[in-house]
Design a protein around this motif. Structure first.
Motif, PDB file in Angstrom:
ATOM      1  N   ASP A 162       1.041  -1.214  -0.053  1.00  0.00           N
ATOM      2  CA  ASP A 162      -0.079  -0.018   0.066  1.00  0.00           C
ATOM      3  C   ASP A 162       0.879   1.276  -0.033  1.00  0.00           C
ATOM      4  OD1 ASP A 162       0.935   0.408   2.472  1.00  0.00           O
ATOM      5  OD2 ASP A 162      -0.855  -0.516   3.442  1.00  0.00           O
ATOM      6  N   GLY A 163       2.292   0.959  -0.251  1.00  0.00           N
ATOM      7  CA  GLY A 163       3.181   2.156  -0.154  1.00  0.00           C
ATOM      8  C   GLY A 163       4.333   1.690  -1.078  1.00  0.00           C
ATOM      9  N   ALA A 164       5.021   2.753  -1.488  1.00  0.00           N
ATOM     10  CA  ALA A 164       6.281   2.341  -2.285  1.00  0.00           C
ATOM     11  C   ALA A 164       7.385   3.506  -2.134  1.00  0.00           C
ATOM     12  CB  ALA A 164       5.731   1.999  -3.874  1.00  0.00           C
ATOM     13  N   ASN A 165       8.537   3.139  -2.315  1.00  0.00           N
ATOM     14  CA  ASN A 165       9.426   3.834  -2.514  1.00  0.00           C
ATOM     15  C   ASN A 165      10.661   3.518  -3.773  1.00  0.00           C
ATOM     16  OD1 ASN A 165      12.067   5.529  -2.229  1.00  0.00           O
ATOM     17  ND2 ASN A 165      11.398   5.958   0.039  1.00  0.00           N
ATOM     18  N   LEU A 166      10.400   4.149  -4.825  1.00  0.00           N
ATOM     19  CA  LEU A 166      11.235   3.882  -6.116  1.00  0.00           C
ATOM     20  C   LEU A 166      12.105   4.951  -6.218  1.00  0.00           C
ATOM     21  CD1 LEU A 166       8.629   2.292  -6.366  1.00  0.00           C
ATOM     22  CD2 LEU A 166       8.806   2.562  -8.749  1.00  0.00           C
ATOM     23  N   GLN A 167      13.540   4.514  -6.604  1.00  0.00           N
ATOM     24  CA  GLN A 167      14.526   5.513  -7.086  1.00  0.00           C
ATOM     25  C   GLN A 167      14.863   5.041  -8.431  1.00  0.00           C
ATOM     26  OE1 GLN A 167      17.574   6.944  -4.389  1.00  0.00           O
ATOM     27  NE2 GLN A 167      19.039   6.025  -5.925  1.00  0.00           N
ATOM     28  N   LEU A 168      14.651   5.872  -9.347  1.00  0.00           N
ATOM     29  CA  LEU A 168      14.743   5.753 -10.697  1.00  0.00           C
ATOM     30  C   LEU A 168      16.065   6.617 -11.170  1.00  0.00           C
ATOM     31  CD1 LEU A 168      11.202   6.048 -12.321  1.00  0.00           C
ATOM     32  CD2 LEU A 168      12.416   4.107 -11.168  1.00  0.00           C
ATOM     33  N   ALA A 169      17.141   5.900 -11.696  1.00  0.00           N
ATOM     34  CA  ALA A 169      18.533   6.546 -12.223  1.00  0.00           C
ATOM     35  C   ALA A 169      18.717   6.666 -13.554  1.00  0.00           C
ATOM     36  CB  ALA A 169      19.721   5.795 -11.521  1.00  0.00           C
ATOM     37  N   TYR A 170      19.204   7.825 -14.051  1.00  0.00           N
ATOM     38  CA  TYR A 170      19.411   8.207 -15.344  1.00  0.00           C
ATOM     39  C   TYR A 170      20.845   8.466 -15.716  1.00  0.00           C
ATOM     40  CZ  TYR A 170      14.601   8.491 -16.075  1.00  0.00           C
ATOM     41  OH  TYR A 170      13.173   8.445 -15.950  1.00  0.00           O
ATOM     42  N   ASP A 171      21.547   8.100 -16.844  1.00  0.00           N
ATOM     43  CA  ASP A 171      22.704   8.558 -17.316  1.00  0.00           C
ATOM     44  C   ASP A 171      23.094   9.829 -16.884  1.00  0.00           C
ATOM     45  OD1 ASP A 171      23.827   6.017 -18.132  1.00  0.00           O
ATOM     46  OD2 ASP A 171      23.335   6.502 -20.370  1.00  0.00           O
ATOM     47  N   SER A 172      22.401  10.848 -16.851  1.00  0.00           N
ATOM     48  CA  SER A 172      22.723  12.400 -16.641  1.00  0.00           C
ATOM     49  C   SER A 172      22.982  12.482 -15.212  1.00  0.00           C
ATOM     50  CB  SER A 172      21.645  13.231 -17.178  1.00  0.00           C
ATOM     51  OG  SER A 172      20.477  12.946 -16.390  1.00  0.00           O
ATOM     52  N   GLY A 173      22.776  11.624 -14.444  1.00  0.00           N
ATOM     53  CA  GLY A 173      23.039  11.908 -13.084  1.00  0.00           C
ATOM     54  C   GLY A 173      22.000  12.191 -12.484  1.00  0.00           C
ATOM     55  N   LEU A 174      20.580  12.374 -13.161  1.00  0.00           N
ATOM     56  CA  LEU A 174      19.273  12.690 -12.577  1.00  0.00           C
ATOM     57  C   LEU A 174      18.774  11.498 -11.774  1.00  0.00           C
ATOM     58  CD1 LEU A 174      16.473  14.012 -12.329  1.00  0.00           C
ATOM     59  CD2 LEU A 174      15.917  12.993 -14.682  1.00  0.00           C
ATOM     60  N   VAL A 175      18.073  11.658 -10.478  1.00  0.00           N
ATOM     61  CA  VAL A 175      17.572  10.722  -9.671  1.00  0.00           C
ATOM     62  C   VAL A 175      16.305  11.261  -9.515  1.00  0.00           C
ATOM     63  CG1 VAL A 175      17.667   9.555  -7.546  1.00  0.00           C
ATOM     64  CG2 VAL A 175      19.908   9.948  -8.622  1.00  0.00           C
ATOM     65  N   VAL A 176      15.315  10.259  -9.889  1.00  0.00           N
ATOM     66  CA  VAL A 176      13.895  10.437  -9.552  1.00  0.00           C
ATOM     67  C   VAL A 176      13.304   9.576  -8.577  1.00  0.00           C
ATOM     68  CG1 VAL A 176      11.484  10.630 -10.492  1.00  0.00           C
ATOM     69  CG2 VAL A 176      13.426  11.196 -11.970  1.00  0.00           C
ATOM     70  N   GLY A 177      12.839  10.192  -7.358  1.00  0.00           N
ATOM     71  CA  GLY A 177      12.097   9.468  -6.358  1.00  0.00           C
ATOM     72  C   GLY A 177      10.803   9.309  -6.509  1.00  0.00           C
ATOM     73  N   VAL A 178      10.196   8.132  -6.415  1.00  0.00           N
ATOM     74  CA  VAL A 178       8.627   7.932  -6.862  1.00  0.00           C
ATOM     75  C   VAL A 178       8.119   7.402  -5.156  1.00  0.00           C
ATOM     76  CG1 VAL A 178       6.852   6.622  -7.775  1.00  0.00           C
ATOM     77  CG2 VAL A 178       8.913   7.574  -9.262  1.00  0.00           C
ATOM     78  N   ARG A 179       7.213   8.243  -4.559  1.00  0.00           N
ATOM     79  CA  ARG A 179       6.676   7.987  -3.334  1.00  0.00           C
ATOM     80  C   ARG A 179       5.426   7.738  -3.460  1.00  0.00           C
ATOM     81  NH1 ARG A 179      11.777   7.861  -3.541  1.00  0.00           N
ATOM     82  NH2 ARG A 179      12.960   9.133  -2.643  1.00  0.00           N
TER      83      ARG A 179
END
Length: 366
Positions: free
Chosen positions: A224-241
């Motif tokens: 019922d909850g999630a913590n995702l970390q998506l990583a990209y070549d550019s150094g960008l990090v996206v947190g999906v909460r």
């Protein structure tokens, strides 16, 4: 094949629950290229009856006669995700275009098969990722595209709420349910639109109500909850909460940080709540945030001074846009707004998140 004439396509809706009533039918009837033609409701009841609500339409209780109607052009699947694959196969094999609620199907393999079948039949499929037309998301799109924030290096995107009791009919992850597929399909789709396919995903999937984590030691958790970390070549990090136990007066939505500025937004796009409250999509306030929910934009000037100001959303185009664009695609005037290939990529990310939580490792997606 997609047709070039200015045809009005006759649409049949499968399912008559909340989604069909407030997210599908009002937009179908407002789109010039579509005409609501039929509804399939397996078990009409006095308190919820498509035949009573729409007596002038064609009504069905099973797929075979519904699909046998030669006047029907487009099938809208407003049913549970575990039913999407077989129903979409039936519709495509009957020669109908298909518009499918998110998540498209429970697995990326099923998405690939539907994509293959649609191409074989010369038909179109569109996935109802309506939150691509949330005004706060479109505001983030504009700020990034305009370069207002500089090079974006970190993003947080949230879907938080306080719901201490689990919905009784919630589907499992294997059925295309749980918070990961129900809400994660929205958030990850928006990230995909902004930045494309990430290189990797690292995730923890929780049952926040019970204090459990999907892991090698506890493989039966339905999150019922999630913590995702998506990583990209550019150094960008996206947190999906995603959260179900968040006690806040202002739930976070976006925090976007770049080399020239940042953007912070609380609160969800208002369209869903407005529709549930009975607001018509023709209302001038539909899709508009009140002033108290404007985002905050912080930018660094050429003089080195920092400016912090309220930043309202861009002018809303609302969820009508996905139907308009799909109608034009059917007429041969442009691409499908959300093709199966993109929904399949989103499913690959969600599958990677599930694998990451189960194996305690980062999953490579590239």
């Amino acid at each position: 094949m997609a047709q070039t004439e200015q045809k009005v396509f006759k649409v049949g809706v499968v399912g008559y629950g909340l989604s069909a009533k407030i997210f599908q039918i009002p937009f179908i009837t407002a789109t010039p290229s579509f005409k609501l033609h039929s509804i399939l409701q397996r078990n009409p009841k006095p308190e919820s009856s498509a035949p009573n609500d729409y007596p002038n339409l064609q009504h069905f209780q099973s797929m075979e006669p519904f699909l046998a109607d030669p006047a029907l052009d487009v099938v809208v699947l407003s049913t549970t995700p575990d039913s999407h694959f077989p129903l979409a196969q039936q519709a495509l094999n009957a020669g109908k275009h298909v518009f499918i609620e998110k998540p498209l199907v429970p697995t990326s393999a099923e998405a690939s098969e539907l994509d293959r079948l649609a191409k074989e039949k010369g038909l179109l499929i569109c996935v109802y990722q309506n939150r691509r037309w949330d005004s706060d998301f479109r505001t983030v799109q504009k700020l990034i595209a305009d370069g207002t924030l500089g090079r974006v290096y970190e993003v947080e995107t949230h879907f938080q709420r306080y719901r201490p009791v689990q919905r009784a009919n919630m589907l499992s992850m294997s059925q295309g349910g749980s918070a990961l597929y129900d809400l994660g399909s929205h958030l990850v789709d928006q990230v995909y639109v902004l930045f494309g396919m990430p290189n990797s995903v690292s995730a923890k999937l929780y049952c926040q109500r019970e204090g459990r984590v999907l892991s090698p030691k506890d493989q039966t958790v339905e999150p019922d909850g999630a913590n995702l970390q998506l990583a990209y070549d550019s150094g960008l990090v996206v947190g999906v909460r995603i959260g179900s136990m968040s006690v806040e007066t202002r739930q976070p939505r976006f925090w976007v940080r770049g080399t020239k500025g940042s953007y912070h937004k609380d609160g969800l796009d208002p369209q869903e709540d407005q529709l549930k409250a009975g607001m018509k999509i023709s209302d001038g306030q539909f899709g508009r945030d009140s002033e108290e929910w404007h985002g905050r934009l912080v930018t660094l000037g050429e003089d080195g001074k920092v400016s912090d100001k309220a930043f309202p959303n861009v002018e809303p185009v609302t969820y009508t846009k996905i139907y308009e664009l799909f109608g034009e695609a059917l007429r041969g005037n442009g691409p499908v707004p959300v093709p199966v290939s993109e929904a399949r990529d989103v499913l690959r990310i969600l599958e990677g998140a599930r694998e990451s939580s189960l194996t305690l490792r980062t999953v490579n997606l590239s």
